[in-house]
Motif scaffolding. Structure first.
Motif, short mmCIF file in Angstrom:
data_model
loop_
_atom_site.label_atom_id
_atom_site.label_comp_id
_atom_site.label_asym_id
_atom_site.label_seq_id
_atom_site.Cartn_x
_atom_site.Cartn_y
_atom_site.Cartn_z
N SER A 158 0.84 -1.19 0.00
CA SER A 158 0.00 0.00 0.00
C SER A 158 0.88 1.24 0.00
O SER A 158 0.92 2.01 0.96
N VAL A 159 1.62 1.40 -1.10
CA VAL A 159 2.51 2.55 -1.23
C VAL A 159 2.15 3.26 -2.53
O VAL A 159 2.10 2.65 -3.60
N GLU A 160 1.88 4.54 -2.43
CA GLU A 160 1.61 5.34 -3.61
C GLU A 160 2.94 5.81 -4.20
O GLU A 160 3.65 6.59 -3.59
N VAL A 161 3.26 5.30 -5.37
CA VAL A 161 4.51 5.67 -6.01
C VAL A 161 4.22 6.74 -7.06
O VAL A 161 3.44 6.51 -7.99
N PRO A 162 4.84 7.89 -6.96
CA PRO A 162 4.61 8.95 -7.96
C PRO A 162 5.00 8.47 -9.36
O PRO A 162 5.94 7.69 -9.53
N LYS A 163 4.28 8.94 -10.36
CA LYS A 163 4.56 8.57 -11.74
C LYS A 163 4.94 9.80 -12.54
O LYS A 163 4.37 10.88 -12.37
N ASN A 164 5.90 9.62 -13.42
CA ASN A 164 6.31 10.67 -14.34
C ASN A 164 5.90 10.25 -15.75
O ASN A 164 6.51 9.35 -16.33
N PRO A 165 4.87 10.89 -16.31
CA PRO A 165 4.40 10.48 -17.65
C PRO A 165 5.47 10.65 -18.73
O PRO A 165 5.39 10.00 -19.78
N LEU A 166 6.48 11.49 -18.49
CA LEU A 166 7.56 11.66 -19.46
C LEU A 166 8.69 10.68 -19.21
O LEU A 166 9.66 10.66 -19.96
N LYS A 167 8.58 9.91 -18.14
CA LYS A 167 9.46 8.77 -17.84
C LYS A 167 10.86 9.17 -17.38
O LYS A 167 11.36 10.23 -17.72
N GLU A 168 11.44 8.29 -16.58
CA GLU A 168 12.80 8.40 -16.11
C GLU A 168 13.58 7.16 -16.58
O GLU A 168 12.99 6.12 -16.86
N ALA A 169 14.89 7.28 -16.62
CA ALA A 169 15.74 6.13 -16.97
C ALA A 169 16.15 5.41 -15.70
O ALA A 169 16.71 6.01 -14.79
N TYR A 170 15.86 4.11 -15.65
CA TYR A 170 16.21 3.28 -14.50
C TYR A 170 17.17 2.19 -14.96
O TYR A 170 16.93 1.49 -15.94
N PHE A 171 18.27 2.03 -14.20
CA PHE A 171 19.34 1.12 -14.59
C PHE A 171 19.36 -0.13 -13.72
O PHE A 171 19.18 -0.05 -12.50
N PRO B 232 8.85 -0.72 -3.83
CA PRO B 232 8.30 0.08 -4.93
C PRO B 232 8.67 1.55 -4.82
O PRO B 232 8.55 2.17 -3.77
N GLY B 233 9.19 2.08 -5.92
CA GLY B 233 9.60 3.46 -5.96
C GLY B 233 11.04 3.69 -5.59
O GLY B 233 11.60 4.75 -5.86
N LYS B 234 11.68 2.69 -4.96
CA LYS B 234 13.07 2.83 -4.52
C LYS B 234 13.99 1.80 -5.16
O LYS B 234 15.05 2.13 -5.69
N PHE B 235 13.61 0.54 -5.08
CA PHE B 235 14.44 -0.54 -5.60
C PHE B 235 13.51 -1.69 -5.99
O PHE B 235 12.70 -2.14 -5.18
#
Length: 625
Positions: A39-52, A186-189
């Motif tokens: 039950s964690v609300e993770v912010p979303k970026n519609p323009l997206k981020e790069a995750y490695f 979620p949202g961190k790792f």
């Protein structure tokens, strides 16, 4: 001590582990809730981020990881990716990444999962097996011979009944799932459940990592080469898993070690590729691992003689336990496969090679060694610069040379709205991914027939690029009359990393006569350089001091961008376009190792390399007439 010669056998890339596994779903149909759905609300970026991150990771729970000195387990792998120090084996130096990753997936080999690890436990029945006494023997010759016998049978797809323990495999598979869930934040790792299907007919690599979007309805057991060595049968397993509620994809890797088998123009039964085959392949495996420890398989100088950068980190061996060179370039390298895919599509057989790209690792000691100056090798025994550079004592030098020619690990970059299983998996399926040779440079790539010439001058250009075009992994079709596609590219260097040399667009197409063609365009150059009349660019220079294992950012740019229109576009021809971004030269891991040891860099290895990134392609398909 776990036998050095055995280490060499596996270090050659002979990671062929195999175990009979069932295709059934768990009795409970995996009714347990996916623990990632907290039950964690993770912010979303519609323009997206790069995750490695990496999805091709092994530990001592894999047969070859254990045999080659790995002292780590899946929990260690996730802790390493999050920035913690873990045991290293070898010379005892702990393993620790300098900059943590965003996501990670442990993908142990399905075959004999955990069995060899149990051999060192005196309380395990596996330690009582005759083969266990030989595998764990201090007599290197005995241990090596035991392994060679097992390997020979595995490569033939013949399981050793005494090592086939589905109950153990099921238990460890469920444990791997639980360990991944424990580390998922979620949202961190983000973590994923995954395994590797290890098909290597005649030592030719057809391996795939199978990755699950979440932990709902995951099959009870991974699929093994003992179930079938054919990719088509793996896809059937995946289709059945979907019918039972699982969400998954597969990623084939390092075709350079396949000796032409990875991208053959026939199926596993040597029959011509059909549209149904192409659709099944792309439905199940949308991504391809273009680079990893065992080299890069974008292109080869023999196939692309006009590409001055085609020879990057070529690891030219099969997965044999002896030194064996592949004979076939065609069928082993992705750019050629991209062109062959267009040819098949033009013939009505679909495109079975329409892959997005990722970079990955294939480490067997939990740590993916993506940082060139923090390289720790593929296996536990290689966590020692003396062994990596000078060779493992008692081993023939041709085998040690293969270790020296290993690359550092690659990275997968994913453009996603958030760092969650759902968002990352969706991005992988739509192929909005890119690969790097280990650096964290970021590259964006968009295409359209409608972009204005001022697109990239607008602060909201990314939003407009999405609205009026498609990102990497997308398709362009139905070209408007007298219009050519316009591509927007933006690359940013890694923070605290090397500057950028150039951006290139690689185009492939099928000409009017049905022949495949390719061309490389230098579309953005650092330091104010310009291309000549033939489109060639002067070299960026080289600041590497090999004796000190240093470089400077006195050359190159921190970012490059360009809006480019194909000057030779023909709306009637199938084509693809992808981006390659080069950094300025920096020291190779072997140069850093030489500095650590206080010796001169080896003359049989490059002292510097140009790290790079590759986008997934954008494809153009003409309107059918």
């Amino acid at each position: 001590m776990r036998h050095l010669l055995t280490t060499i056998l596996l270090t050659l890339g002979a990671s062929f582990l195999l175990s009979a596994c069932s295709n059934e779903n768990t009795d409970q149909k995996n009714t347990q809730k996916d623990q990632s759905k907290k039950s964690v609300e993770v912010p979303k970026n519609p323009l997206k981020e790069a995750y490695f991150g990496n999805l091709h990771i092994h530990t001592s729970w894999s047969f070859d990881g254990f045999t080659n000195g790995s002292v780590t387990e899946p929990d260690d792998a996730y802790r390493w990716a999050k920035g913690e120090a873990i045991p290293g084996g070898g010379d005892g130096t702990p393993l620790k990444i300098k900059v943590p990753l965003d996501w990670y997936a442990v993908s142990e080999h399905a075959e004999y999962m955990g069995v060899f690890k149990k051999m060192e436990d005196p309380n395990s029945p596996f330690s009582k097996l005759p083969i266990a006494k030989r595998i764990t023997s201090d007599d290197q010759a005995e241990a090596t011979q035991a392994f060679a016998e097992v390997l020979d049978e595995m490569n033939k797809g013949i399981p050793q009944d005494e090592l086939n323990d589905t109950e153990l495999a099921q238990s460890l598979w469920q444990e791997i799932i639980k360990i991944g869930d424990k580390h998922n934040e979620p949202g961190k790792f983000t973590t994923f459940s995954a395994f590797e299907w290890t098909s290597a007919p005649n030592n030719r690599n057809l391996h795939r990592v199978v990755l699950f979007a979440n932990n709902e309805n995951i099959p009870q057991l991974p699929y093994s080469v003992f179930d079938s060595p054919k990719p088509e049968d793996l896809w059937k397993y995946m289709e059945n898993a979907r019918k039972n509620g699982a969400t998954l994809l597969a990623v084939p890797h390092n075709g350079n070690a396949s000796d032409g088998m990875m991208f053959e123009m026939v199926d596993s039964d040597d029959q011509p590729i059909t549209k149904a085959y192409s659709e099944s392949r792309m439905r199940n495996e949308p991504l391809y691992e273009i680079t990893q420890i065992k080299g890069t398989s974008e292109a080869h100088p023999d196939l692309s003689p006009n590409d001055e950068f085609a020879g990057f980190e070529i690891w030219d061996y099969t997965l044999s336990a002896i030194t064996e060179r592949p004979k076939n370039r065609k069928g082993s390298y992705l750019r050629e496969a991209y062109k062959d895919g267009l040819k098949l599509e033009k013939k009505g057989a679909g495109n079975p090679f329409k892959y997005g790209v990722i970079g990955d690792s294939d480490t067997h000691n939990s740590a993916s060694s993506i940082e060139e100056d923090n390289y720790t090798g593929k296996f536990g025994m290689e966590n020692d610069p003396k062994h990596r550079l000078n060779g493992i004592p008692g081993s023939p030098d041709p085998l040690n040379q293969q270790i020296r020619e290993f690359s550092s690990g690659g990275l997968a970059g994913i453009w996603a709205e958030s760092n969650t299983r759902e968002a990352l998996f969706e991005a992988m399926m739509r192929k909005e991914t890119f690969a790097t040779s280990g650096t964290r440079l970021k590259v964006r790539f968009f295409g359209s027939f409608e972009y204005s010439k001022e697109l990239m001058e607008d602060n909201n250009w990314v939003k407009m690029a999405y609205e009026k075009g498609v990102p990497m992994g997308g398709d362009l079709s139905a070209a408007a009359s007298n219009k050519s596609p316009i591509f927007a590219v933006h690359a940013i260097k890694e923070a605290n990393g090397a500057n950028l040399d150039r951006i290139q667009i690689i185009k492939g197409w099928v000409d009017q006569s049905g022949k495949t063609q390719e061309k490389i365009y230098n579309i953005a150059l650092s330091d104010g350089r310009t291309v000549d009349a033939s489109g060639n660019a002067p070299a960026v220079g080289n600041t590497v001091d090999a004796s000190k294992a240093t470089y400077t950012n006195d050359i190159g740019d921190t970012e490059l961008k360009a809006l480019w229109t194909d000057p030779e576009f023909d709306a009637n021809l199938h084509a693809f376009y992808y981006v390659r971004v080069l950094e300025i030269p920096t020291p190779r891991w072997s140069t850093y190792d030489a500095k650590k040891l206080g010796i001169e860099p080896r003359k049989d290895l490059p002292t510097s390399i140009q790290e790079r990134g590759w986008s997934s392609p954008i494809w153009y398909t003409p309107t059918s007439k």
